[in-house]
Design a protein around this motif. Structure first.
Motif, PDB file in Angstrom:
ATOM      1  N   LEU A 147       0.823  -1.209   0.000  1.00 56.15           N
ATOM      2  CA  LEU A 147       0.000   0.000   0.000  1.00 56.15           C
ATOM      3  C   LEU A 147       0.857   1.260   0.000  1.00 56.15           C
ATOM      4  CD1 LEU A 147      -2.655  -1.190   2.604  1.00 56.15           C
ATOM      5  CD2 LEU A 147      -3.074  -0.756   0.169  1.00 56.15           C
ATOM      6  N   VAL A 148       1.930   1.256   0.768  1.00 54.70           N
ATOM      7  CA  VAL A 148       2.825   2.417   0.791  1.00 54.70           C
ATOM      8  C   VAL A 148       3.470   2.614  -0.573  1.00 54.70           C
ATOM      9  CG1 VAL A 148       4.960   3.347   1.774  1.00 54.70           C
ATOM     10  CG2 VAL A 148       3.279   2.253   3.268  1.00 54.70           C
ATOM     11  N   HIS A 149       3.957   1.529  -1.148  1.00 58.43           N
ATOM     12  CA  HIS A 149       4.605   1.610  -2.468  1.00 58.43           C
ATOM     13  C   HIS A 149       3.657   2.172  -3.517  1.00 58.43           C
ATOM     14  CE1 HIS A 149       5.945   0.014  -6.398  1.00 58.43           C
ATOM     15  NE2 HIS A 149       7.155   0.232  -5.925  1.00 58.43           N
ATOM     16  N   ASP A 150       2.385   1.791  -3.437  1.00 58.78           N
ATOM     17  CA  ASP A 150       1.415   2.238  -4.437  1.00 58.78           C
ATOM     18  C   ASP A 150       0.908   3.658  -4.183  1.00 58.78           C
ATOM     19  OD1 ASP A 150       1.650  -0.219  -5.643  1.00 58.78           O
ATOM     20  OD2 ASP A 150      -0.218  -1.034  -4.815  1.00 58.78           O
ATOM     21  N   ALA A 151       1.013   4.130  -2.945  1.00 58.44           N
ATOM     22  CA  ALA A 151       0.394   5.415  -2.582  1.00 58.44           C
ATOM     23  C   ALA A 151       1.221   6.620  -3.007  1.00 58.44           C
ATOM     24  CB  ALA A 151       0.139   5.464  -1.081  1.00 58.44           C
ATOM     25  N   LEU A 152       2.543   6.520  -2.887  1.00 54.98           N
ATOM     26  CA  LEU A 152       3.372   7.695  -3.174  1.00 54.98           C
ATOM     27  C   LEU A 152       4.811   7.269  -3.437  1.00 54.98           C
ATOM     28  CD1 LEU A 152       4.052   9.687   0.149  1.00 54.98           C
ATOM     29  CD2 LEU A 152       3.493   7.264   0.048  1.00 54.98           C
ATOM     30  N   GLU A 153       5.503   8.096  -4.206  1.00 52.32           N
ATOM     31  CA  GLU A 153       6.897   7.806  -4.526  1.00 52.32           C
ATOM     32  C   GLU A 153       7.836   8.182  -3.385  1.00 52.32           C
ATOM     33  OE1 GLU A 153       8.180   9.516  -8.170  1.00 52.32           O
ATOM     34  OE2 GLU A 153       6.726   8.436  -9.406  1.00 52.32           O
ATOM     35  N   ASN A 154       7.520   9.270  -2.692  1.00 53.63           N
ATOM     36  CA  ASN A 154       8.429   9.779  -1.665  1.00 53.63           C
ATOM     37  C   ASN A 154       8.226   9.011  -0.359  1.00 53.63           C
ATOM     38  OD1 ASN A 154      10.281  11.254  -0.252  1.00 53.63           O
ATOM     39  ND2 ASN A 154       9.045  13.134  -0.146  1.00 53.63           N
ATOM     40  N   HIS A 155       8.721   7.779  -0.350  1.00 55.82           N
ATOM     41  CA  HIS A 155       8.564   6.944   0.832  1.00 55.82           C
ATOM     42  C   HIS A 155       9.822   6.137   1.084  1.00 55.82           C
ATOM     43  CE1 HIS A 155       7.602   3.808  -2.244  1.00 55.82           C
ATOM     44  NE2 HIS A 155       8.255   3.034  -1.384  1.00 55.82           N
ATOM     45  N   ALA A 156       9.969   5.724   2.348  1.00 55.43           N
ATOM     46  CA  ALA A 156      10.992   4.757   2.731  1.00 55.43           C
ATOM     47  C   ALA A 156      10.315   3.700   3.579  1.00 55.43           C
ATOM     48  CB  ALA A 156      12.111   5.425   3.516  1.00 55.43           C
ATOM     49  N   ILE A 157      10.538   2.447   3.228  1.00 57.29           N
ATOM     50  CA  ILE A 157      10.005   1.324   3.998  1.00 57.29           C
ATOM     51  C   ILE A 157      11.176   0.699   4.744  1.00 57.29           C
ATOM     52  CG2 ILE A 157       8.950  -0.961   3.881  1.00 57.29           C
ATOM     53  CD1 ILE A 157       7.527   0.035   1.294  1.00 57.29           C
ATOM     54  N   ALA A 158      11.194   0.867   6.058  1.00 57.46           N
ATOM     55  CA  ALA A 158      12.298   0.376   6.879  1.00 57.46           C
ATOM     56  C   ALA A 158      11.928  -0.979   7.459  1.00 57.46           C
ATOM     57  CB  ALA A 158      12.597   1.361   8.000  1.00 57.46           C
ATOM     58  N   ARG A 159      12.596  -2.012   6.991  1.00 56.55           N
ATOM     59  CA  ARG A 159      12.396  -3.345   7.573  1.00 56.55           C
ATOM     60  C   ARG A 159      13.309  -3.466   8.786  1.00 56.55           C
ATOM     61  NH1 ARG A 159      12.190  -6.605   1.877  1.00 56.55           N
ATOM     62  NH2 ARG A 159       9.995  -6.180   1.388  1.00 56.55           N
ATOM     63  N   VAL A 160      12.676  -3.501   9.938  1.00 61.07           N
ATOM     64  CA  VAL A 160      13.398  -3.420  11.202  1.00 61.07           C
ATOM     65  C   VAL A 160      13.643  -4.816  11.766  1.00 61.07           C
ATOM     66  CG1 VAL A 160      13.332  -2.495  13.546  1.00 61.07           C
ATOM     67  CG2 VAL A 160      12.391  -1.147  11.647  1.00 61.07           C
ATOM     68  N   ALA A 161      14.888  -5.074  12.142  1.00 67.19           N
ATOM     69  CA  ALA A 161      15.246  -6.343  12.760  1.00 67.19           C
ATOM     70  C   ALA A 161      14.814  -6.350  14.230  1.00 67.19           C
ATOM     71  CB  ALA A 161      16.752  -6.557  12.640  1.00 67.19           C
ATOM     72  N   LEU A 162      15.128  -7.418  14.937  1.00 64.35           N
ATOM     73  CA  LEU A 162      14.863  -7.510  16.365  1.00 64.35           C
ATOM     74  C   LEU A 162      15.509  -6.323  17.069  1.00 64.35           C
ATOM     75  CD1 LEU A 162      13.876  -9.304  18.805  1.00 64.35           C
ATOM     76  CD2 LEU A 162      16.224 -10.206  18.830  1.00 64.35           C
ATOM     77  N   VAL A 163      14.714  -5.577  17.847  1.00 62.05           N
ATOM     78  CA  VAL A 163      15.200  -4.352  18.483  1.00 62.05           C
ATOM     79  C   VAL A 163      15.604  -4.649  19.921  1.00 62.05           C
ATOM     80  CG1 VAL A 163      14.695  -1.958  19.038  1.00 62.05           C
ATOM     81  CG2 VAL A 163      13.612  -3.019  17.039  1.00 62.05           C
ATOM     82  N   ILE A 164      16.825  -4.264  20.263  1.00 59.91           N
ATOM     83  CA  ILE A 164      17.303  -4.432  21.635  1.00 59.91           C
ATOM     84  C   ILE A 164      17.626  -3.067  22.214  1.00 59.91           C
ATOM     85  CG2 ILE A 164      18.198  -6.755  21.234  1.00 59.91           C
ATOM     86  CD1 ILE A 164      21.004  -5.528  21.071  1.00 59.91           C
ATOM     87  N   GLY A 165      17.472  -2.951  23.518  1.00 59.79           N
ATOM     88  CA  GLY A 165      17.811  -1.694  24.161  1.00 59.79           C
ATOM     89  C   GLY A 165      16.970  -1.440  25.385  1.00 59.79           C
ATOM     90  N   LEU A 166      17.206  -0.286  25.988  1.00 57.54           N
ATOM     91  CA  LEU A 166      16.466   0.165  27.152  1.00 57.54           C
ATOM     92  C   LEU A 166      15.698   1.426  26.773  1.00 57.54           C
ATOM     93  CD1 LEU A 166      19.311  -0.312  29.792  1.00 57.54           C
ATOM     94  CD2 LEU A 166      17.435  -1.893  29.258  1.00 57.54           C
ATOM     95  N   PRO A 167      14.553   1.671  27.397  1.00 54.75           N
ATOM     96  CA  PRO A 167      13.731   2.824  27.016  1.00 54.75           C
ATOM     97  C   PRO A 167      14.480   4.143  27.149  1.00 54.75           C
ATOM     98  CG  PRO A 167      12.476   1.315  28.385  1.00 54.75           C
ATOM     99  CD  PRO A 167      13.899   0.832  28.415  1.00 54.75           C
ATOM    100  N   LEU A 168      14.310   5.002  26.142  1.00 57.18           N
ATOM    101  CA  LEU A 168      14.910   6.337  26.149  1.00 57.18           C
ATOM    102  C   LEU A 168      13.843   7.419  26.324  1.00 57.18           C
ATOM    103  CD1 LEU A 168      17.394   5.886  23.173  1.00 57.18           C
ATOM    104  CD2 LEU A 168      17.982   6.047  25.587  1.00 57.18           C
ATOM    105  N   GLY A 169      12.683   7.046  26.728  1.00 54.38           N
ATOM    106  CA  GLY A 169      11.574   7.983  26.857  1.00 54.38           C
ATOM    107  C   GLY A 169      10.273   7.238  26.692  1.00 54.38           C
TER     108      GLY A 169
END
Length: 295
Positions: A147-169
């Protein structure tokens, strides 16, 4: 350059990192059902349900953002499998509406997808690898990507891996915070040995998403760390970093339990494109843990 950016899911784990790392001269408009965990000087918060079509349209029209950073999602794999209508409404339909609104108002659109778009049979997936999710959560994200690809050209689709860390807010669901507490108490933790990942720390991820909100990259990009390993070995490395016993890490197979949504085995991601496109360096696990724990 000063920008106005709308961030969904800003009260969560990843959203908190984005707000923490956004330039001070940016005006950040955030929306989530609940309040932000802490007020920030350059943040205007809107308590809103992104499934509310009229409210979402009114907000984007009023804010007129230069970029929309869409992080909000039901990311719990088992919950998504058991509540498919809700998961589709939030993960897919809200993305469709926001992408259309970005196109209407000339905003850049950055969408957070997942490594779970892959079936886990190969591993070290590039952006051009064919998608084939094994759970409903992954299917909602694949549909949203289209849907994002079809909706507009000015886009970035970030495929996010397993996220590690502690809350920053943002609070959200930090499995590392729970893991650290258990290890320091001397409690055993049961970790899937069958799941191979390329974990990305939440600090690097937040900086990368901020960068994508203002650069010219278009298309799909993997946001992943530079270390590929199974989650059990990852937990052992974390235990060593904390000075805790590795023997507290007990290996399990995540697909051996009845009633759970299937997990792909190896959805490690190739981050070569991110290393080429972004100024933010992609970290190996040792460096990521140094960032997280301040070493």
């Amino acid at each position: 350059m000063a920008k106005t950016v709308l961030v969904t899911g800003a009260s969560g784990f990843v959203g908190g990192s984005v707000l923490h790392h956004a330039p001070a001269d940016w005006t950040m408009h955030t929306c989530s059902r609940g309040p932000l965990p802490q007020p920030l000087a350059n943040v205007v918060h809107h308590a809103m349900d992104i499934c509310d079509r009229a409210a979402t349209a009114d907000l984007v029209a009023a804010v007129r953002p230069d970029a929309i950073l869409h992080i909000a999602a039901i990311a719990n794999i088992d919950y998504s499998e058991a509540h498919q209508a809700e998961a589709a409404a939030i993960n897919t339909e809200s993305t469709r509406r926001l992408a259309a609104l970005a196109a209407l108002h000339g905003a850049r659109f950055v969408f957070c997808s997942t490594d779970n778009v892959f079936d886990g049979k190969e591993g070290l997936y590039s952006e051009n690898a064919p998608v084939n999710p094994v759970n409903f959560y992954g299917r909602t994200k694949v549909a949203a990507e289209v849907l994002v690809h079809d909706a507009l050209e000015n886009h970035a689709i970030a495929r996010v891996a397993l996220v590690i860390g502690l809350p920053l807010g943002g609070a959200g669901n930090s499995f590392l915070a729970k893991m650290e507490a258990s290890l320091r108490q001397g409690d055993e933790i049961h970790i899937p040995e069958n799941e191979v990942r390329s974990p990305v720390d939440v600090i690097t991820l937040g900086k990368s998403l901020v960068e994508l909100a203002e650069n010219d990259f278009r298309g799909v990009i993997n946001l992943a760390g530079s270390t590929r390993l199974n989650r059990c070995d990852m937990a052992r490395q974390i235990a060593r970093k904390l000075g805790c016993s590795e023997n507290l890490v007990v290996p399990i197979n995540s697909n051996d339990f009845e009633g759970r949504a299937p997990r792909p085995d190896d959805v490690s991601l190739d981050n070569a494109l991110a290393r080429d496109v972004l100024k933010t360096p992609m970290c190996d696990l040792d460096r990521a843990l140094n960032l997280i724990f301040g070493n």
